[in-house]
Scaffold this motif. Structure first.
Motif, PDB file in Angstrom:
ATOM      1  N   ARG A 175       8.304  63.179  51.516  1.00 45.61           N
ATOM      2  CA  ARG A 175       7.372  63.034  50.404  1.00 45.61           C
ATOM      3  C   ARG A 175       6.642  61.700  50.551  1.00 45.61           C
ATOM      4  O   ARG A 175       6.939  60.915  51.454  1.00 45.61           O
ATOM      5  N   ASN A 176       5.706  61.469  49.661  1.00 46.43           N
ATOM      6  CA  ASN A 176       5.017  60.181  49.606  1.00 46.43           C
ATOM      7  C   ASN A 176       5.500  59.456  48.345  1.00 46.43           C
ATOM      8  O   ASN A 176       5.134  59.836  47.231  1.00 46.43           O
ATOM      9  N   ASP A 177       6.315  58.427  48.518  1.00 49.84           N
ATOM     10  CA  ASP A 177       6.870  57.712  47.368  1.00 49.84           C
ATOM     11  C   ASP A 177       5.791  57.017  46.534  1.00 49.84           C
ATOM     12  O   ASP A 177       6.029  56.690  45.361  1.00 49.84           O
ATOM     13  N   LEU A 178       4.638  56.770  47.120  1.00 54.31           N
ATOM     14  CA  LEU A 178       3.571  56.090  46.385  1.00 54.31           C
ATOM     15  C   LEU A 178       2.775  57.043  45.490  1.00 54.31           C
ATOM     16  O   LEU A 178       2.050  56.597  44.598  1.00 54.31           O
ATOM     17  N   GLN A 179       2.934  58.330  45.723  1.00 54.13           N
ATOM     18  CA  GLN A 179       2.071  59.316  45.071  1.00 54.13           C
ATOM     19  C   GLN A 179       2.222  59.329  43.549  1.00 54.13           C
ATOM     20  O   GLN A 179       1.220  59.335  42.821  1.00 54.13           O
ATOM     21  N   ALA A 180       3.442  59.338  43.049  1.00 50.80           N
ATOM     22  CA  ALA A 180       3.658  59.427  41.595  1.00 50.80           C
ATOM     23  C   ALA A 180       3.052  58.229  40.873  1.00 50.80           C
ATOM     24  O   ALA A 180       2.440  58.373  39.812  1.00 50.80           O
ATOM     25  N   VAL A 181       3.213  57.047  41.469  1.00 53.95           N
ATOM     26  CA  VAL A 181       2.655  55.847  40.842  1.00 53.95           C
ATOM     27  C   VAL A 181       1.137  55.895  40.867  1.00 53.95           C
ATOM     28  O   VAL A 181       0.463  55.573  39.874  1.00 53.95           O
ATOM     29  N   ALA A 182       0.573  56.311  42.002  1.00 56.13           N
ATOM     30  CA  ALA A 182      -0.888  56.387  42.109  1.00 56.13           C
ATOM     31  C   ALA A 182      -1.456  57.389  41.111  1.00 56.13           C
ATOM     32  O   ALA A 182      -2.502  57.132  40.492  1.00 56.13           O
ATOM     33  N   MET A 183      -0.781  58.508  40.930  1.00 56.92           N
ATOM     34  CA  MET A 183      -1.263  59.508  39.968  1.00 56.92           C
ATOM     35  C   MET A 183      -1.232  58.971  38.546  1.00 56.92           C
ATOM     36  O   MET A 183      -2.115  59.271  37.737  1.00 56.92           O
ATOM     37  N   ARG A 189      -0.618  66.731  49.467  1.00 57.97           N
ATOM     38  CA  ARG A 189       0.016  65.419  49.389  1.00 57.97           C
ATOM     39  C   ARG A 189      -1.062  64.337  49.446  1.00 57.97           C
ATOM     40  O   ARG A 189      -2.140  64.534  50.009  1.00 57.97           O
ATOM     41  N   MET A 190      -0.758  63.211  48.866  1.00 59.30           N
ATOM     42  CA  MET A 190      -1.638  62.050  48.964  1.00 59.30           C
ATOM     43  C   MET A 190      -1.422  61.381  50.318  1.00 59.30           C
ATOM     44  O   MET A 190      -0.326  61.374  50.863  1.00 59.30           O
ATOM     45  N   SER A 226      -6.677  56.929  47.636  1.00 56.81           N
ATOM     46  CA  SER A 226      -6.633  58.037  46.713  1.00 56.81           C
ATOM     47  C   SER A 226      -6.853  59.427  47.325  1.00 56.81           C
ATOM     48  O   SER A 226      -6.786  60.436  46.623  1.00 56.81           O
ATOM     49  N   CYS A 227      -7.132  59.507  48.635  1.00 52.51           N
ATOM     50  CA  CYS A 227      -7.394  60.808  49.235  1.00 52.51           C
ATOM     51  C   CYS A 227      -6.137  61.676  49.251  1.00 52.51           C
ATOM     52  O   CYS A 227      -5.022  61.177  49.369  1.00 52.51           O
ATOM     53  N   VAL A 228      -6.355  62.993  49.118  1.00 51.00           N
ATOM     54  CA  VAL A 228      -5.262  63.958  49.172  1.00 51.00           C
ATOM     55  C   VAL A 228      -5.625  65.013  50.202  1.00 51.00           C
ATOM     56  O   VAL A 228      -6.796  65.252  50.490  1.00 51.00           O
TER      57      VAL A 228
END
Length: 264
Positions: A188-196, A216-217, A222-224
């Motif tokens: 997973r991308n651990d940064l994704q939840a915070v960025a969202m 996934r981000m 911010s690109c997915v």
């Protein structure tokens, strides 16, 4: 993008697979007879002296005691603040190209060590191959990835990487894995939840894109993206995006175009 810890100096320890793609900026360099480093089309709102291409040229110039200078022009295509490594790639390209144009002839490892002073992602682009990356981004092992096409959406928002890494909600204890035991589907991308949470537009784009496959981000956003079976599949995803969304289709590549500009 797994965050597995944090060093005493505040830098985060990560594990990730970095994938090269065929989206690129174009950099024009012309050697000068004086020592000036001149950026002729700086980005709006960015002091030319702070631009990574200028900093890269000056770093190599000072390191190797070069008496020449360089004129720089950059045609941007990689979204800024998109987590696709545009600035780091540009800095690495300047180091690789001037290593030849100025006749410096530093080894790849020497350039990677130098590039780390500009940013954690710069050494990867000098390494020039898809890689399993560890440490703060400076430890990499060549990692063969399958050929693929990607449908990418750019949410048109800028994500501050430092702000994400400072966020107390960021997961910093993901269990370490080995390259041999890597199962991409289980990552997973651990940064994704915070960025969202910081930029809800990212969540909207992820939700829309997920109808075509796991989405996934990339990087700190911010690109997915989602992986597609073919160019036509990727093109079809992009052609069906709502008017308020911006996207593009890109493919994987195995090697940086300037990799041979540095010796092993």
């Amino acid at each position: 993008m797994h965050i597995i810890g944090r060093r005493a100096d505040g830098y985060h320890l990560l594990q990730s697979v970095f994938q090269l793609v065929d989206l690129n900026d174009t950099i024009e360099l012309r050697v000068r007879t004086d020592q000036d480093v001149v950026h002729h089309n700086p980005l709006p709102g960015v002091d030319p002296q702070d631009d990574l291409t200028v900093r890269a040229a000056r770093l190599l110039q000072q390191h190797a005691n070069i008496s020449a200078g360089v004129d720089i022009r950059v045609e941007k295509r990689i979204p800024m603040g998109g987590g696709m490594g545009g600035g780091s790639s540009d800095a690495a390209t300047v180091l690789l190209a001037l290593n030849q144009l100025w006749g410096v002839k530093l080894s790849r490892q020497a350039l990677m060590t130098l590039g780390l002073k500009l940013g954690a992602d710069v050494p990867f682009f000098i390494f020039g191959r898809n890689a399993f990356v560890e440490g703060v981004g400076e430890i990499m092992s060549a990692y063969d990835t399958p050929d693929a096409w990607f449908a990418v959406l750019h949410p048109q928002v800028h994500v501050s990487t430092p702000a994400i890494f400072k966020d107390e909600r960021l997961t910093r204890n993901t269990p370490s894995i080995t390259m041999r035991g890597l199962n991409v589907a289980a990552t997973r991308n651990d940064l994704q939840a915070v960025a969202m949470s910081q930029q809800p537009r990212i969540a909207e784009c992820l939700k829309w894109l997920s109808q075509f496959g796991p989405a996934r981000m990339t990087g700190s956003g911010s690109c997915v993206f989602t992986i597609c079976a073919s160019q036509s599949d990727a093109d079809n995803v992009i052609s069906s995006t709502p008017e308020e969304m911006t996207g593009f289709a890109i493919r994987s590549i195995a090697q940086h175009k300037l990799r041979e500009f540095a010796s092993e």
